[in-house]
Design a protein around this motif. Structure first.
Motif, PDB file in Angstrom:
ATOM      1  N   GLY A 129       1.081   4.091   7.906  1.00 23.89           N
ATOM      2  CA  GLY A 129       1.753   2.933   7.307  1.00 23.89           C
ATOM      3  C   GLY A 129       1.379   2.762   5.842  1.00 23.89           C
ATOM      4  O   GLY A 129       2.244   2.463   4.994  1.00 23.89           O
ATOM      5  N   MET A 130       0.109   2.965   5.529  1.00 24.76           N
ATOM      6  CA  MET A 130      -0.328   2.832   4.140  1.00 24.76           C
ATOM      7  C   MET A 130       0.292   3.939   3.275  1.00 24.76           C
ATOM      8  O   MET A 130       0.653   3.699   2.132  1.00 24.76           O
ATOM      9  CB  MET A 130      -1.843   2.861   4.065  1.00 24.76           C
ATOM     10  N   GLN A 131       0.429   5.139   3.830  1.00 23.10           N
ATOM     11  CA  GLN A 131       1.029   6.237   3.076  1.00 23.10           C
ATOM     12  C   GLN A 131       2.516   5.952   2.818  1.00 23.10           C
ATOM     13  O   GLN A 131       3.009   6.220   1.732  1.00 23.10           O
ATOM     14  CB  GLN A 131       0.879   7.548   3.850  1.00 23.10           C
ATOM     15  N   MET A 132       3.200   5.401   3.802  1.00 26.72           N
ATOM     16  CA  MET A 132       4.618   5.089   3.646  1.00 26.72           C
ATOM     17  C   MET A 132       4.810   3.947   2.640  1.00 26.72           C
ATOM     18  O   MET A 132       5.684   3.981   1.777  1.00 26.72           O
ATOM     19  CB  MET A 132       5.242   4.719   4.981  1.00 26.72           C
ATOM     20  N   TYR A 133       3.965   2.913   2.751  1.00 25.47           N
ATOM     21  CA  TYR A 133       4.070   1.764   1.853  1.00 25.47           C
ATOM     22  C   TYR A 133       3.691   2.182   0.422  1.00 25.47           C
ATOM     23  O   TYR A 133       4.352   1.813  -0.524  1.00 25.47           O
ATOM     24  CB  TYR A 133       3.161   0.630   2.328  1.00 25.47           C
ATOM     25  N   GLY A 134       2.644   2.956   0.270  1.00 25.54           N
ATOM     26  CA  GLY A 134       2.196   3.395  -1.057  1.00 25.54           C
ATOM     27  C   GLY A 134       3.163   4.384  -1.691  1.00 25.54           C
ATOM     28  O   GLY A 134       3.296   4.446  -2.901  1.00 25.54           O
ATOM     29  N   GLY A 135       3.881   5.165  -0.881  1.00 28.23           N
ATOM     30  CA  GLY A 135       4.801   6.155  -1.408  1.00 28.23           C
ATOM     31  C   GLY A 135       6.126   5.568  -1.870  1.00 28.23           C
ATOM     32  O   GLY A 135       6.860   6.172  -2.647  1.00 28.23           O
TER      33      GLY A 135
END
Length: 137
Positions: A129-135
């Motif tokens: 989730g953090m990777q998707m939100y940060g990307g």
């Protein structure tokens, strides 16, 4: 003529399904062939068998998930993982019985601990989730 010697070894076993603990005695023949190679032959009751760490089956429940301990393990380790000493008549899953004897005791079932798996799954979901939100920024 092969040279060698024979010894008796008693190996303790524990079934990972029903937690039954038992011991089996083997006659182990160690010898060299005519070419200098070492040969080890495992026998039980006069019949050649596989080594104790290979292909053991629980005589109580028939499960193939069996762990072995080295010869003399219980003499040097007074308690098992469950904190009980398996004496000649009792073990962590009940009384020791000869390998061929089957009883009508119901098998015990262990519930696997789910907390470690749940923590890993939650960590992976948070990371994804953090990777998707940060990307997306």
């Amino acid at each position: 003529m092969p040279e060698g010697f024979s010894t008796y070894e008693t190996w303790p076993f524990e079934c990972l399904h029903c937690l039954r603990v038992w011991e089996e005695e083997y006659l182990v023949r160690r010898q060299t062939d005519g070419h200098g190679n070492d040969v080890v032959i495992w026998t039980r009751e006069g019949t050649q068998v596989q080594p104790p760490w290979s292909g053991s089956v629980c005589p109580h429940c028939g499960c193939g998930s069996v762990t072995t301990f080295p010869t003399g393990y219980f003499a040097h380790h007074p308690t098992t993982a469950l904190g009980q000493r398996p004496g000649p008549t009792a073990g962590p899953a009940g009384p020791l019985r000869p390998a061929g004897e089957v009883t009508s005791d119901p098998p015990r079932h262990r519930i696997p601990p789910l907390l470690p798996y749940a923590l890993v799954a939650i960590s992976l979901l948070l990371f994804a989730g953090m990777q998707m939100y940060g990307g997306s920024r």
